[in-house]
Structure formats: structure tokens, C-alpha cells
Design a protein around this motif. Structure first.
Motif, PDB file in Angstrom:
ATOM      1  N   ASP A 119     -74.200  37.381 -29.866  1.00 37.00           N
ATOM      2  CA  ASP A 119     -72.914  36.880 -29.303  1.00 37.00           C
ATOM      3  C   ASP A 119     -72.115  35.706 -30.336  1.00 37.00           C
ATOM      4  O   ASP A 119     -72.825  34.826 -30.881  1.00 37.00           O
ATOM      5  CB  ASP A 119     -72.900  36.318 -27.754  1.00 37.00           C
ATOM      6  N   GLY A 120     -70.696  35.572 -29.921  1.00 37.98           N
ATOM      7  CA  GLY A 120     -70.102  34.337 -30.640  1.00 37.98           C
ATOM      8  C   GLY A 120     -68.703  34.373 -30.691  1.00 37.98           C
ATOM      9  O   GLY A 120     -68.239  35.290 -30.091  1.00 37.98           O
ATOM     10  N   ASN A 121     -68.158  33.126 -30.828  1.00 46.58           N
ATOM     11  CA  ASN A 121     -66.652  32.954 -30.542  1.00 46.58           C
ATOM     12  C   ASN A 121     -66.371  31.978 -31.859  1.00 46.58           C
ATOM     13  O   ASN A 121     -66.578  30.928 -31.568  1.00 46.58           O
ATOM     14  CB  ASN A 121     -66.414  32.156 -29.252  1.00 46.58           C
ATOM     15  N   ILE A 122     -65.644  32.737 -32.885  1.00 45.93           N
ATOM     16  CA  ILE A 122     -65.299  32.365 -34.050  1.00 45.93           C
ATOM     17  C   ILE A 122     -63.926  32.103 -33.880  1.00 45.93           C
ATOM     18  O   ILE A 122     -63.118  33.137 -33.656  1.00 45.93           O
ATOM     19  CB  ILE A 122     -65.903  33.120 -35.166  1.00 45.93           C
ATOM     20  N   SER A 123     -63.232  30.942 -34.479  1.00 47.66           N
ATOM     21  CA  SER A 123     -61.799  30.714 -34.450  1.00 47.66           C
ATOM     22  C   SER A 123     -61.410  30.056 -35.677  1.00 47.66           C
ATOM     23  O   SER A 123     -61.912  29.211 -36.162  1.00 47.66           O
ATOM     24  CB  SER A 123     -61.681  29.759 -33.129  1.00 47.66           C
ATOM     25  N   ILE A 213     -76.348  35.055 -35.801  1.00 47.48           N
ATOM     26  CA  ILE A 213     -75.001  34.892 -35.897  1.00 47.48           C
ATOM     27  C   ILE A 213     -74.301  36.116 -35.683  1.00 47.48           C
ATOM     28  O   ILE A 213     -74.843  37.506 -35.325  1.00 47.48           O
ATOM     29  CB  ILE A 213     -74.808  34.483 -37.463  1.00 47.48           C
ATOM     30  N   VAL A 214     -72.975  36.098 -35.502  1.00 48.49           N
ATOM     31  CA  VAL A 214     -72.117  37.337 -35.320  1.00 48.49           C
ATOM     32  C   VAL A 214     -72.212  38.290 -36.549  1.00 48.49           C
ATOM     33  O   VAL A 214     -72.164  37.833 -37.615  1.00 48.49           O
ATOM     34  CB  VAL A 214     -70.758  37.149 -35.036  1.00 48.49           C
ATOM     35  N   ALA A 215     -72.649  39.592 -36.526  1.00 50.32           N
ATOM     36  CA  ALA A 215     -72.771  40.617 -37.453  1.00 50.32           C
ATOM     37  C   ALA A 215     -72.188  41.701 -37.136  1.00 50.32           C
ATOM     38  O   ALA A 215     -72.718  42.449 -36.116  1.00 50.32           O
ATOM     39  CB  ALA A 215     -74.308  40.860 -37.763  1.00 50.32           C
ATOM     40  N   LEU A 216     -71.207  42.153 -37.774  1.00 54.09           N
ATOM     41  CA  LEU A 216     -70.395  43.278 -37.395  1.00 54.09           C
ATOM     42  C   LEU A 216     -70.423  44.175 -38.861  1.00 54.09           C
ATOM     43  O   LEU A 216     -70.444  43.555 -39.986  1.00 54.09           O
ATOM     44  CB  LEU A 216     -68.853  42.852 -37.330  1.00 54.09           C
ATOM     45  N   GLN A 217     -70.007  45.441 -38.657  1.00 50.82           N
ATOM     46  CA  GLN A 217     -69.579  46.177 -39.749  1.00 50.82           C
ATOM     47  C   GLN A 217     -68.344  46.620 -39.806  1.00 50.82           C
ATOM     48  O   GLN A 217     -67.684  46.715 -38.547  1.00 50.82           O
ATOM     49  CB  GLN A 217     -70.511  47.600 -39.539  1.00 50.82           C
ATOM     50  N   VAL A 254     -56.403  33.386 -45.749  1.00 54.88           N
ATOM     51  CA  VAL A 254     -56.810  34.240 -44.676  1.00 54.88           C
ATOM     52  C   VAL A 254     -57.912  33.441 -43.600  1.00 54.88           C
ATOM     53  O   VAL A 254     -58.838  32.830 -44.274  1.00 54.88           O
ATOM     54  CB  VAL A 254     -57.623  35.542 -45.255  1.00 54.88           C
ATOM     55  N   LYS A 255     -57.543  33.604 -42.361  1.00 51.65           N
ATOM     56  CA  LYS A 255     -58.658  32.888 -41.595  1.00 51.65           C
ATOM     57  C   LYS A 255     -59.040  34.019 -40.484  1.00 51.65           C
ATOM     58  O   LYS A 255     -58.226  35.103 -40.128  1.00 51.65           O
ATOM     59  CB  LYS A 255     -58.082  32.091 -40.664  1.00 51.65           C
ATOM     60  N   GLY A 256     -60.306  33.901 -39.934  1.00 46.83           N
ATOM     61  CA  GLY A 256     -60.844  35.305 -39.115  1.00 46.83           C
ATOM     62  C   GLY A 256     -61.062  34.646 -37.694  1.00 46.83           C
ATOM     63  O   GLY A 256     -61.448  33.499 -37.688  1.00 46.83           O
ATOM     64  N   ASN A 257     -60.899  35.505 -36.969  1.00 54.00           N
ATOM     65  CA  ASN A 257     -61.035  35.139 -35.408  1.00 54.00           C
ATOM     66  C   ASN A 257     -61.731  36.158 -34.658  1.00 54.00           C
ATOM     67  O   ASN A 257     -61.691  37.432 -34.651  1.00 54.00           O
ATOM     68  CB  ASN A 257     -59.815  35.121 -34.549  1.00 54.00           C
ATOM     69  N   ILE A 258     -63.260  35.899 -34.158  1.00 51.10           N
ATOM     70  CA  ILE A 258     -64.198  37.077 -33.557  1.00 51.10           C
ATOM     71  C   ILE A 258     -64.338  36.392 -32.334  1.00 51.10           C
ATOM     72  O   ILE A 258     -65.034  35.417 -32.489  1.00 51.10           O
ATOM     73  CB  ILE A 258     -65.311  37.215 -34.671  1.00 51.10           C
TER      74      ILE A 258
END
Length: 472
Positions: A119-123, A213-217, A254-258
Motif C-alpha cells: 500500500d502507499g500514498n505518494i503525493s 513500496i508501491v509497484a504498479l504495471q 512531471v509529478k506523480g500521485n498514487i
């Protein structure tokens, strides 16, 4: 006085066709067809196999023939989101005063979690492209890069492609995500290397390994739009392949939010075991076959239900199930000198959980078996090609030496190292029987009398080889 002798010719092929057609027809019924966990059809299929085992005189190895188990093999998504803030430079306005344009990603279209994600909250994290995410002797995608608290974009495979001996141990998702975490990244976005399947997601299978850590495809086409024109994704990838040197950089503006909150889903499965007992009760041979459904796509299901016909791939491993039941019938009529164990495995799609449970439940029988035959999709699609794989070269040679095998469009070879069936680690005489080609959606062709005859040839071959093994 003349004597007339009348000969009644009975077509064994026709009789065989009726036996197999009965199984195919039963497994294609609406109440059995969609054999996935949580669907009544999987329970109905289990009960059908139990009844067949009883009819064929197989003895129980577990109470009521079944071995029930539960597996955490799916993810339940809550209120999750992935978005990117893109800053578009404007003349005369400082970059830090420009409000980013937020672009929200769509679940399943643009992204999916990997089964080992945390899980994670990335801002508003910076995004870094780190090539293949590899740190190896003579090559390091993180060299000179500061990715602390950043989200990294990682390509699958390696600088030398998919099948590289040099980078083999560095090419797995697990290694790459741990390497990203080691270098301080808070998230990893995996994209497929260029090719035909570049925008195809991997199935989400819950893994005991946890990334930390958050891991997405990510969909490659969705992500490459954030690369600057002078450093386009495809150009960077080609440059790495050609020069065998890293091309890592921070994506500008570019900034990412997850936001990812997940819960694992538990699925209930049942293996079904039965046995024809032999005179030598200390020796076993196991015939295993998966019976759950790989095709859960609603469109394919609806398509099939509209047809008043049966197709090769009209349900996953239907002919594999039919083959096993026919072998059980033959060994009832003509018993083998050893125990013949039949194992119908559930939870094998997609992570071989049924095979893992069988290894645990029938540990001694598995370890001491003369051989284990795993019937996986013996359907014949587009062209008729049967493949026999084994990790025992002697078994491979036995198949090659059988005269019937030489007349079939078939191939016998040693097992591909990529086969990860857990049975292999327990038994050194593992035999996989499968068709070379698979086709989804199914081939639009009915089973004909000649198709049943060819399947009969396959089963004759398997029976002959199994009997040869039990005589040793």
C-alpha cells in the motif's frame, strides 16, 4: 449345406466418441461451464468429477474424495487513484508558479497493481526513468541517479532482451523492485519492453513476496506521453539496447500521485483425489489434471453460450479432463500392478495452487511415484500437435520409441526450464502432456469423428506408456 457367418462390426472409435462426447457435453453445460472460483459452476464441476470417480470405482484418498483449501489469490481495490501533474511552460511565468495540469489514469486501462505491491500514498513525487532497473557488473541503471523519494519507471527484460544469460538473475520483477527500494524510490511503474505485447498487462496474482513500496504495471502508451520529445521512450530504449549503456534521467515537469489501498481476497478451492489400487500398494503413478477455468472473460463466455456446438477450447482443459476419465475407465477394466492415483486440481489458474496443495497433501505418494502425468490442455487447435515434456530423459526416449508416437504429429523433448510446476521439485519423473498452440477465443470448429479418433490415438499412446512404466 452352406454355412453363413455374420460378423458384427462395432466401431470402437464411435464408442469412444460417445464416451468423450458425454464428458464434453457435460462440461459445456451452463451450470458447469464457467469454472472459476466463487462461481457455482466450479462446485458443480467438482461434484461431476466426484460422481465420475465413484462410477469408475476409484477409492477415496480423502474424506468424500475432496481436499478443500483456501488461497489468497486476488486483490480487492478500494478508493485508489493514479494521476500525473504535468507542468506546461509558459513564457514569462516562473515554473514554480505554474499550476500543473492533473491527468487522472483509468484503472485497468492505464494501470494495474502488481501482485506483490505494498500500500502507499505518494503525493507530487518526481518521476525518473531508470531503464531496466538493473545494477549488475559492468552495468548500472542507477549510476549517477538520485531517486530518493521518487517514482521510477522500469522496463521489463534486460539490455540484451528477454532471454539473456548475462542478465537472467537481474530481470525479474522482484529483483527490480527491491533494487528500486534499495536506491530510495517510493514507487515503481513497470512498463513492457517494446514488442507485440507492450501494452498487455500481467495477471494480478497475489505473491507472498512483498515489494515494500508501491509497484504498479503501466500501459506503455499511457506513460510514454510524459517523456520529452528529445528523450522519447522508444529512442531511449533502442539506445540502451544498441550501446549496452544506461540512459537514465529525471522526467522534467512531471509529478506523480498514487494512492493505493489494497485488501487480499481469499478464494476457496477443492482438489479431488481417487485411486485404482494395484497389487503392489507401495508403488504409485499419478495422473493429475486441472479442472478450473482459465477463460473467465464475459465476452467469450457469452459468445460460447450462443453457439449450439462444442469447440476445442470451449472450456479450459475439457479434453484433458476427458482423457483422465477415459484412462480411469481403462484402468478399471484392465488394472495396473501399481496404484494409479487420479488428481483433479483446482486453483491451478493462474498460480498452480492445486498442484502445490497436492504436493503437500499427497507428499509421500508424489515423492515416490513411478511418474506423474500432468494433462494440461490436450486440445488440438488450428493444427494437431501433441507435445510430451519430461524432466526425465529416459521417459522422453520411451515416448520416442513407441511406434504409435511416430505416426502422430507429436514431439517428445526434455522439459523447458521455465515450467515452474511445484510437482517437479518433488518428483524427478514429471511428464507434461499439452498442445503447442492455444487460441482464445476458441477455434470455430466442431469436434468431428476424426477428431475423436485422433484424441483416442493420444490416449492409446499415454495408456501404453503408463503401462510400460508400471511394469518396471
Amino acid at each position: 449345406m452352406k454355412t453363413f457367418i455374420f460378423c458384427l462390426l462395432i466401431s470402437t472409435t464411435s464408442m469412444f466418441s460417445q464416451e468423450i462426447n458425454s464428458v464434453v457435453e457435460s462440461l459445456n453445460k451452463d451450470e458447469i461451464y464457467n469454472r472459476v472460483s466463487g462461481e457455482p459452476a466450479l462446485t458443480n464441476a467438482k461434484n461431476y468429477i466426484i460422481n465420475q470417480f465413484k462410477t469408475l470405482g476409484l477409492e477415496e484418498l480423502t474424506d468424500g474424495y475432496t481436499d478443500d483449501f483456501e488461497v489468497k489469490s486476488g486483490l480487492s481495490l478500494g478508493d485508489n487513484s493514479v494521476s500525473f501533474g504535468l507542468i506546461v511552460p509558459r513564457m514569462g511565468i516562473p515554473m514554480d508558479r505554474i499550476k500543473p495540469s492533473i491527468q487522472n489514469w483509468e484503472f485497468q486501462k492505464d494501470w494495474l497493481p502488481l501482485g506483490f505491491t505494498s500500500d502507499g500514498n505518494i503525493s507530487e513525487a518526481e518521476i525518473a526513468f531508470v531503464g531496466y532497473g538493473i545494477t549488475a557488473p559492468g552495468y548500472d541503471d542507477y549510476s549517477g541517479m538520485d531517486v530518493k523519494d521518487k517514482v521510477v519507471i522500469i522496463l521489463t527484460d534486460s539490455p540484451e532482451g528477454e532471454k539473456s544469460e548475462k542478465y537472467n538473475i537481474f530481470s525479474s520483477y522482484e529483483y527490480k523492485v527491491k533494487n528500486a527500494q534499495k536506491n530510495g524510490a517510493v514507487g515503481a511503474l513497470f512498463i513492457k519492453a517494446m514488442g507485440d505485447s507492450a501494452n498487455v498487462f500481467e495477471p494480478v496474482i497475489v505473491d507472498k513476496f512483498n515489494s515494500g513500496i508501491v509497484a504498479l504495471q503501466a500501459n506503455r502508451a499511457s506513460l510514454e506521453r510524459y517523456f520529452p520529445k528529445k528523450q522519447a521512450l522508444i529512442d531511449q530504449e533502442k539506445a540502451i539496447r544498441e550501446t549496452k549503456s544506461p540512459k537514465s534521467f529525471i522526467l522534467p515537469n512531471v509529478k506523480g500521485n498514487i494512492n493505493l489501498q489494497l485488501e487480499t481476497k481469499a478464494f476457496k478451492y477443492s482438489n479431488v483425489y481417487g485411486m485404482h489400487e494395484g497389487e503392489d500398494n507401495n508403488r504409485n503413478l499419478i495422473i493429475a489434471f486441472p479442472y478450473d477455468e482459465a477463460l473467465s472473460d464475459k465476452k467469450i463466455e457469452d459468445y460460447l453460450k450462443k453457439q449450439n456446438k462444442f469447440y476445442y477450447e470451449s472450456g479450459n482443459n475439457i479434453s484433458g479432463i476427458a482423457t483422465a476419465l477415459e484412462l480411469a475407465r481403462r484402468f478399471k477394466v484392465n488394472p495396473a500392478p501399481v496404484n494409479i492415483v487420479f488428481a483433479a486440481l483446482s486453483g491451478d489458474e493462474p498460480n498452480l495452487e492445486g498442484a502445490r496443495k497436492m504436493v503437500a497433501e499427497l507428499d509421500e505418494r508424489v515423492a515416490n511415484s513411478s511418474a506423474i502425468f500432468y494433462l494440461d490442455n490436450t486440445e488440438k487447435i488450428h493444427k494437431k500437435h501433441l507435445i510430451i515434456n519430461s524432466n526425465d530423459p529416459l521417459i522422453v526416449e520411451k515416448f520416442r520409441g513407441v511406434e504409435a508416437f511416430k505416426t502422430l504429429n507429436a514431439e517428445a523433448k526434455e522439459l523447458d526450464a521455465r515450467d515452474t510446476n511445484p510437482i517437479i521439485s518433488k518428483n524427478k519423473k514429471y511428464v507434461r502432456v499439452w498442445n503447442k498452440l492455444r487460441s482464445y477465443p476458441p477455434a470455430k470448429r466442431e469436434w468431428t469423428e476424426s477428431d475423436f479418433a485422433e484424441l483416442n490415438e493420444y490416449i492409446n499412446l499415454l495408456e501404453q506408456t503408463i503401462r510400460n512404466l508400471t511394469q518396471e
